[in-house]
Design a protein around this motif. Structure first.
Motif, PDB file in Angstrom:
ATOM      1  N   SER A 124       0.861  -1.181   0.000  1.00 42.00           N
ATOM      2  CA  SER A 124       0.000   0.000   0.000  1.00 42.00           C
ATOM      3  C   SER A 124       0.895   1.228   0.000  1.00 42.00           C
ATOM      4  O   SER A 124       1.641   1.458   0.950  1.00 42.00           O
ATOM      5  N   ASP A 125       0.822   2.033  -1.045  1.00 40.30           N
ATOM      6  CA  ASP A 125       1.734   3.159  -1.231  1.00 40.30           C
ATOM      7  C   ASP A 125       3.176   2.633  -1.136  1.00 40.30           C
ATOM      8  O   ASP A 125       3.548   1.727  -1.837  1.00 40.30           O
ATOM      9  N   LYS A 126       3.978   3.203  -0.212  1.00 37.52           N
ATOM     10  CA  LYS A 126       5.358   2.753  -0.058  1.00 37.52           C
ATOM     11  C   LYS A 126       5.501   1.812   1.136  1.00 37.52           C
ATOM     12  O   LYS A 126       6.614   1.420   1.491  1.00 37.52           O
ATOM     13  N   ASP A 127       4.385   1.460   1.774  1.00 39.71           N
ATOM     14  CA  ASP A 127       4.414   0.617   2.963  1.00 39.71           C
ATOM     15  C   ASP A 127       3.929  -0.781   2.606  1.00 39.71           C
ATOM     16  O   ASP A 127       2.957  -0.933   1.861  1.00 39.71           O
ATOM     17  N   THR A 128       4.592  -1.804   3.125  1.00 41.53           N
ATOM     18  CA  THR A 128       4.214  -3.181   2.835  1.00 41.53           C
ATOM     19  C   THR A 128       3.926  -3.914   4.139  1.00 41.53           C
ATOM     20  O   THR A 128       4.709  -3.835   5.093  1.00 41.53           O
ATOM     21  N   LEU A 129       2.803  -4.612   4.177  1.00 41.45           N
ATOM     22  CA  LEU A 129       2.436  -5.446   5.309  1.00 41.45           C
ATOM     23  C   LEU A 129       2.788  -6.887   4.977  1.00 41.45           C
ATOM     24  O   LEU A 129       2.359  -7.416   3.947  1.00 41.45           O
ATOM     25  N   TYR A 130       3.606  -7.518   5.824  1.00 42.66           N
ATOM     26  CA  TYR A 130       3.982  -8.915   5.660  1.00 42.66           C
ATOM     27  C   TYR A 130       3.255  -9.746   6.708  1.00 42.66           C
ATOM     28  O   TYR A 130       3.192  -9.357   7.883  1.00 42.66           O
ATOM     29  N   MET A 131       2.711 -10.896   6.298  1.00 36.82           N
ATOM     30  CA  MET A 131       2.080 -11.831   7.215  1.00 36.82           C
ATOM     31  C   MET A 131       2.594 -13.223   6.910  1.00 36.82           C
ATOM     32  O   MET A 131       2.633 -13.632   5.749  1.00 36.82           O
ATOM     33  N   ALA A 132       2.980 -13.957   7.960  1.00 37.30           N
ATOM     34  CA  ALA A 132       3.451 -15.332   7.801  1.00 37.30           C
ATOM     35  C   ALA A 132       2.768 -16.207   8.835  1.00 37.30           C
ATOM     36  O   ALA A 132       2.460 -15.759   9.938  1.00 37.30           O
ATOM     37  N   ALA A 133       2.524 -17.476   8.479  1.00 39.66           N
ATOM     38  CA  ALA A 133       1.918 -18.440   9.388  1.00 39.66           C
ATOM     39  C   ALA A 133       2.155 -19.825   8.830  1.00 39.66           C
ATOM     40  O   ALA A 133       2.630 -19.989   7.699  1.00 39.66           O
ATOM     41  N   ASP A 134       1.829 -20.831   9.625  1.00 45.31           N
ATOM     42  CA  ASP A 134       1.957 -22.203   9.119  1.00 45.31           C
ATOM     43  C   ASP A 134       1.003 -22.438   7.952  1.00 45.31           C
ATOM     44  O   ASP A 134       1.327 -23.140   7.005  1.00 45.31           O
ATOM     45  N   THR A 135      -0.198 -21.851   8.053  1.00 41.78           N
ATOM     46  CA  THR A 135      -1.209 -22.016   7.003  1.00 41.78           C
ATOM     47  C   THR A 135      -1.875 -20.680   6.703  1.00 41.78           C
ATOM     48  O   THR A 135      -2.225 -19.936   7.617  1.00 41.78           O
TER      49      THR A 135
END
Length: 202
Positions: free
Chosen positions: A14-25
């Motif tokens: 989003s714009d210059k900002d990035t949201l990262y999400m990680a999980a097993d599933t």
């Protein structure tokens, strides 16, 4: 529906900002309640990690509704923002225009922030509302059974004592994500303890 195993990662730019999400599933579901709209909901579980700029967090499970830009963090989430740590039974992160705007902490809410002398200021309450501006924590409203331990400093070089405050509600104000002031809103009980009288139990 898309299902991923292992340790998948999702990037939401989003714009210059990035949201990262990680999980097993990770599970992504696209629903079409109307003919012209698509609603995408992401489910992540277990061992969830999120990262966005100076905001990091962990929880057991997460739901991200992209249409209303709300992230629901379930089962004892912990968030770190600058030198602040936020804990509750569950949380919501609400965004506006690609930036974190508001957080809601439900049940057993706790905010801990470290000052320049490495003291830990702590505030707990039933629920909390945290407000942000330009991705920096600006204000926290403590709603119900508020209790705070706040160290008083002399020019950021010496601890002059510790304030212990109990109240029905409180407001914490931050400058550049650093705790600056606490306002006690209802029926306060306050005690100032000078350094020579501080005991480990305090």
């Amino acid at each position: 529906t898309k299902l991923y195993g292992g340790r998948p990662v999702v990037r939401n730019i989003s714009d210059k900002d990035t949201l990262y999400m990680a999980a097993d599933t990770l599970v992504s579901i696209e629903a079409r309640p109307g003919q012209t709209t698509t609603r995408t909901v992401l489910y992540a579980y277990p061992r969830v990690k999120i990262f966005r700029g100076n905001l990091q967090g962990i929880c057991d499970s997460l739901t991200y509704d992209r249409q209303d830009s709300i992230i629901y963090l379930n089962q004892n989430p912990v968030l770190w923002q600058a030198k602040n740590q936020l804990i509750a039974d569950s949380m919501q992160i609400r965004s506006k225009r690609g930036k974190v705007d508001e957080m809601r902490l439900y049940a057993n809410a706790l905010v801990v922030s470290q000052d320049t002398l490495l003291n830990f200021n702590q505030t707990k309450g039933r629920n909390m509302m945290a407000y942000f501006r330009d991705n920096q924590l600006r204000r926290v409203d403590v709603l119900g059974n508020a209790e705070s331990i706040f160290y008083a400093l002399d020019n950021d070089t010496a601890t002059t004592g510790m304030n212990r405050v109990l109240s029905a509600n409180m407001r914490l104000l931050f400058i550049k994500s650093k705790l600056d002031k606490i306002s006690v809103l209802t029926n306060p009980e306050a005690k100032f303890i000078p350094p020579h009288e501080l005991k480990p139990a305090d």
